[in-house]
Design a protein around this motif. Structure first.
Motif, PDB file in Angstrom:
ATOM      1  N   GLN A 148       0.733  -1.175  -0.089  1.00 17.55           N
ATOM      2  CA  GLN A 148       0.003   0.074   0.043  1.00 17.55           C
ATOM      3  C   GLN A 148       0.620   1.221   0.105  1.00 17.55           C
ATOM      4  OE1 GLN A 148      -3.542  -0.409  -0.100  1.00 17.55           O
ATOM      5  NE2 GLN A 148      -3.025  -2.637  -0.293  1.00 17.55           N
ATOM      6  N   PHE A 149       0.641   2.071  -0.899  1.00 17.84           N
ATOM      7  CA  PHE A 149       1.460   3.187  -1.267  1.00 17.84           C
ATOM      8  C   PHE A 149       0.998   4.544  -0.590  1.00 17.84           C
ATOM      9  CE2 PHE A 149       3.053   0.182  -4.129  1.00 17.84           C
ATOM     10  CZ  PHE A 149       4.392   0.120  -3.992  1.00 17.84           C
ATOM     11  N   ARG A 150       1.788   5.318   0.141  1.00 19.14           N
ATOM     12  CA  ARG A 150       1.672   6.638   0.451  1.00 19.14           C
ATOM     13  C   ARG A 150       2.552   7.415  -0.126  1.00 19.14           C
ATOM     14  NH1 ARG A 150       1.379   7.063   6.997  1.00 19.14           N
ATOM     15  NH2 ARG A 150       1.057   9.094   6.300  1.00 19.14           N
ATOM     16  N   GLU A 151       2.019   8.649  -0.755  1.00 18.12           N
ATOM     17  CA  GLU A 151       3.001   9.855  -1.262  1.00 18.12           C
ATOM     18  C   GLU A 151       3.022  10.847  -0.421  1.00 18.12           C
ATOM     19  OE1 GLU A 151       1.485  10.585  -5.102  1.00 18.12           O
ATOM     20  OE2 GLU A 151       2.123   8.729  -6.018  1.00 18.12           O
ATOM     21  N   LEU A 152       4.190  11.318   0.034  1.00 18.32           N
ATOM     22  CA  LEU A 152       4.331  12.374   1.036  1.00 18.32           C
ATOM     23  C   LEU A 152       5.565  13.228   0.459  1.00 18.32           C
ATOM     24  CD1 LEU A 152       4.397  10.030   4.440  1.00 18.32           C
ATOM     25  CD2 LEU A 152       2.689  11.910   3.399  1.00 18.32           C
ATOM     26  N   ASP A 153       5.528  14.449   0.865  1.00 18.24           N
ATOM     27  CA  ASP A 153       6.701  15.393   0.584  1.00 18.24           C
ATOM     28  C   ASP A 153       8.159  14.772   1.096  1.00 18.24           C
ATOM     29  OD1 ASP A 153       8.540  17.719   1.907  1.00 18.24           O
ATOM     30  OD2 ASP A 153       7.671  18.497   0.238  1.00 18.24           O
ATOM     31  N   GLY A 154       8.947  14.880   0.278  1.00 20.59           N
ATOM     32  CA  GLY A 154      10.335  14.077   0.271  1.00 20.59           C
ATOM     33  C   GLY A 154      10.950  14.631   1.725  1.00 20.59           C
TER      34      GLY A 154
END
Length: 272
Positions: free
Chosen positions: A181-187
């Motif tokens: 399950q992928f979560r995209e966040l600010d680096g």
């Protein structure tokens, strides 16, 4: 009415001639102050490398001003808007994505180093320990998000439709055996969520700021031949300015190469 004396007229004309110089934009590398260069950078390792070359540039009559940023979008905008002369924090795919999204024409003028991208975990000691349905945090920007997926693809955790697509997204995954399950966040936020996710794929500059050692702590890591070299970026109108050229020369010396190798112990790899 009193007529100004000739000496008064000469003084007024001299003052008027100087006025435009006082209005020069700091980031424009104006001819009135050609020996001052302002460069935006991430704190680690970019600003550290720039600080290392300051004394050499000072001996050559160049004042290098380093401005630290934590947001890549703002850093590129600062160059585009002439707030600074150049920046040093990104790779070419990131720059290409930014130019496309923002209608800018910033250009790469030198490649300096690679920061091998890594996958980290506080919960698991081996990639094989990732459970089914594990939560994986990846960078939210298109280029680094794709970079994370490409690393997972190379190690068999997912299969991408086109492993050569440097802008791949989660929609391009055609096989996901562990149902990750992928979560995209600010680096910049990725190191902070390590305790909340099973795996986070983190740019090395952010990993170093969080006291992570890529060679020791990364469960997966890119090789030294990564195509994601970090570059110095400028506007088209000042890419060939002599003062900026001196900065680039100073960045590509044996002394800088030795500094990078000794200071970062493989977490940052020179490409010159």
């Amino acid at each position: 009415m009193t007529t100004p004396s000739s000496s008064t007229r000469r003084w007024f004309m001299a003052l008027t001639a100087l006025a435009p110089l006082a209005l020069a934009t700091p980031g424009a590398l104006a001819q009135s102050a050609p020996q001052t260069v302002s460069i935006g950078a991430e704190a680690v390792p970019h600003a550290e490398i720039l600080e290392f070359i300051k004394p050499q540039l000072a001996r050559e009559g160049i004042e290098l001003k380093v401005r630290v940023f934590t947001n890549g979008h703002q850093e590129n905008q600062a160059v585009a808007q002439k707030d600074i002369d150049a920046n040093y924090f990104q790779h070419q795919p990131y720059l290409d994505s930014f130019n496309k999204s923002n209608g800018t024409r910033l250009v790469a003028i030198a490649a300096i180093h690679v920061e091998p991208f890594g996958a980290y975990s506080r919960k698991h000691q081996r990639i094989a320990d990732l459970p089914e349905g594990a939560t994986v945090a990846i960078p939210g920007d298109p280029s680094n998000g794709a970079r994370a997926l490409l690393l997972l693809h190379r190690h068999g955790l997912v299969t991408l439709k086109n492993p050569d697509n440097i802008l791949a997204t989660a929609r391009d995954i055609v096989a996901n055996p562990k149902k990750l399950q992928f979560r995209e966040l600010d680096g910049a936020l990725l190191p902070r969520v390590l305790g909340d996710v099973d795996l986070a794929l983190i740019n090395t500059n952010y990993a170093l700021q969080a006291n992570l050692k890529p060679g020791r702590d990364a469960l997966l890591i890119e090789g030294s031949q990564s195509p994601y070299a970090n570059i110095v970026v400028a506007r088209e109108d000042n890419r060939n300015h002599p003062a900026l050229a001196k900065v680039l020369q100073a960045l590509k010396t044996p002394e800088v190469k030795r500094f990078i190798e000794e200071r970062f112990q493989g977490a940052v790899v020179p490409v010159f």
